[in-house]
Design an enzyme around this catalytic site. Structure first.
Site, short mmCIF file in Angstrom:
data_model
loop_
_atom_site.label_atom_id
_atom_site.label_comp_id
_atom_site.label_asym_id
_atom_site.label_seq_id
_atom_site.Cartn_x
_atom_site.Cartn_y
_atom_site.Cartn_z
N ARG A 78 -8.70 1.74 8.78
CA ARG A 78 -8.59 0.53 9.24
C ARG A 78 -10.27 0.12 9.74
O ARG A 78 -9.81 -1.12 10.59
CB ARG A 78 -7.19 0.38 10.06
CG ARG A 78 -6.30 0.03 9.06
CD ARG A 78 -5.27 0.10 10.16
NE ARG A 78 -3.53 -0.83 9.76
CZ ARG A 78 -2.89 -0.03 9.20
NH1 ARG A 78 -2.55 1.23 9.17
NH2 ARG A 78 -2.53 -0.37 9.26
N LYS A 87 1.33 -0.96 0.09
CA LYS A 87 0.35 -0.22 -0.08
C LYS A 87 0.87 1.27 0.07
O LYS A 87 0.47 1.99 -0.48
CB LYS A 87 -1.05 -0.36 1.18
CG LYS A 87 -1.84 -1.00 1.66
CD LYS A 87 -2.83 -1.18 2.61
CE LYS A 87 -2.44 -0.96 3.50
NZ LYS A 87 -1.63 -2.29 3.89
N ARG A 89 -0.80 -8.70 13.40
CA ARG A 89 -0.92 -7.55 12.82
C ARG A 89 -2.26 -8.08 11.79
O ARG A 89 -3.52 -7.57 11.29
CB ARG A 89 -0.68 -6.87 12.15
CG ARG A 89 0.11 -5.64 13.19
CD ARG A 89 1.53 -5.04 12.61
NE ARG A 89 1.31 -4.10 10.99
CZ ARG A 89 2.88 -3.70 10.64
NH1 ARG A 89 4.01 -4.41 10.72
NH2 ARG A 89 2.56 -3.23 9.09
N ARG A 134 11.72 -6.73 4.35
CA ARG A 134 11.82 -5.77 4.22
C ARG A 134 12.27 -4.27 5.22
O ARG A 134 12.52 -4.85 6.55
CB ARG A 134 9.75 -5.41 4.36
CG ARG A 134 9.68 -3.48 4.58
CD ARG A 134 8.00 -3.92 3.92
NE ARG A 134 7.50 -3.40 5.51
CZ ARG A 134 6.07 -2.91 4.93
NH1 ARG A 134 5.41 -3.37 3.94
NH2 ARG A 134 5.36 -3.22 6.01
N ARG A 194 10.91 -2.39 10.98
CA ARG A 194 10.36 -1.12 11.78
C ARG A 194 10.32 -2.21 13.01
O ARG A 194 10.42 -3.38 12.46
CB ARG A 194 8.90 -1.40 10.86
CG ARG A 194 8.76 0.15 9.68
CD ARG A 194 7.75 0.18 9.67
NE ARG A 194 6.35 -0.33 10.30
CZ ARG A 194 5.09 -0.55 9.43
NH1 ARG A 194 5.32 -0.24 8.05
NH2 ARG A 194 3.98 -0.89 10.46
#
Ligand code: AMP
Length: 209
Positions: free
Chosen positions: A84, A9, A167, A123, A156
């Site tokens: 969300r 996203k 999540r 990532r 992160r």
């Protein structure tokens, strides 16, 4: 822009905002900046974020109301990471209807769970500008430095495997109903998120043009 964590996203929203000359509004980036600057919102948000939980709706609605009143959002915006929950989606609909700038399209980036865990594990992102890299498919030009500002890239704090799984569970329970909400409004477009970044951008652009 809707989709599970790791669907792309943020990457796609940044590219589309540039392509269409509108603001990229990422609530995750806003919150990470607030945490780094230790603002009131940042201090409240940090423990929720580190645990992979959602920040309460009332806090998020205040954050988004403030951000969308910035001058760069006047010509339009791509929303990434918001809404969300169905409460947020309904409040956003009301907010934008009042402002006379209704949502034009909602894009769901579809990516299966197995691909997500793999993507998130590779990532890294820039703590200064928020740009996201993949050590498999979208490497920085120089060893672990941001291409834009040469800041050392970081993982992160909410991207360990167990937090990512949590999540994903929260996405399923709280954010997936938002997909049905927008489908009922006739705004939803589904796009396959598997493939090279530029191809996915083209697929999305074709849906929103
Ligand atoms: P993201 O970068 O979009 O994955 O967001 C990172 C984290 O920020 C999420 O896991 C949540 O803790 C928080 N967050 C971002 N956007 C929202 C939102 N719209 N509602 C609640 N929490 C959010």
């Amino acid at each position: 822009m809707l989709g599970p964590p790791g669907a792309g996203k943020g990457t796609q929203a940044a590219l589309l905002a540039e392509k269409f000359g509108v603001a990229h509004v990422s609530t995750g980036d806003i919150l990470r900046a607030a945490v780094a600057a230790e603002t009131d919102v940042g201090l409240r948000a940090k423990s929720y974020m580190d645990a992979g939980n959602l920040i309460p709706d009332d806090v998020m609605l205040e954050v988004i109301r403030e951000r969308l009143s910035d001058p760069d959002a006047k010509e339009g915006f791509v929303l990434d990471g918001f809404p969300r929950t169905v409460v947020q989606a309904q409040a956003l609909l009301d907010l934008l209807a009042d402002a006379g700038t209704p949502i034009e399209r909602v894009v769901l980036i579809d990516v299966p769970d197995e691909a997500i865990i793999e993507r998130i594990e590779s990532r890294l992102s820039c703590p200064r500008c928020g740009r996201v890299y993949s050590m498999k498919t979208r490497k920085p030009r120089h060893d672990q430095l941001c291409d834009v500002d040469e800041t050392p890239l970081v993982r992160r704090s909410d991207e360990s495997e167990d937090v990512v799984r949590k999540r994903l569970g929260i996405y399923r329970d709280q954010t997936m109903p938002v997909i049905g909400f927008y489908a009922d409004c006739g705004l939803l477009r589904r796009v396959d998120g598997i493939g090279p970044v530029t191809e996915v951008t083209e697929r999305i652009a074709a849906e929103i043009a």
